[in-house]
Write a protein that holds these residues in place. Sequence first.
Motif: not given
Length: 128
Positions: A40, A31, A47, A34, A37
Amino acid sequence: MPSPRFWSNAGCALGLAPAVYGLHALFAPAGALAGFGLPGGSTLQDRALAQGLLRIYGVRNVVISLTLLTAWYRGHRETQGVGLVLGALMPLVDGLVFKDLLGGGEWKHWGFVPFLVGIGAGVLGWLG
């Protein structure tokens, strides 16, 4: 001019900000990525790397906050003030990295710099 106690308390409040971002990065790295910006990653390995790096960022921020809050609590105004002024390097460099990696977003970080330097200067008595 505000009192030294005002500046110190303002520094305490500002010193909480890195912890907020840091805790979010530690407990919700996907989160936080994200929210910043940042990509991921398209593979599991990408990741894992992105989230691991964000956890490093999170720990850094929490430690900085705890250091500033300890200086405030113990009444070490010089340490608190210097920590705030030097702490301005964090969002400065973070912004440079965002500008380099994403081509923008630096002002989401750089906006903290004048507050850190200004309040740190107040804590140090540089403003009068």
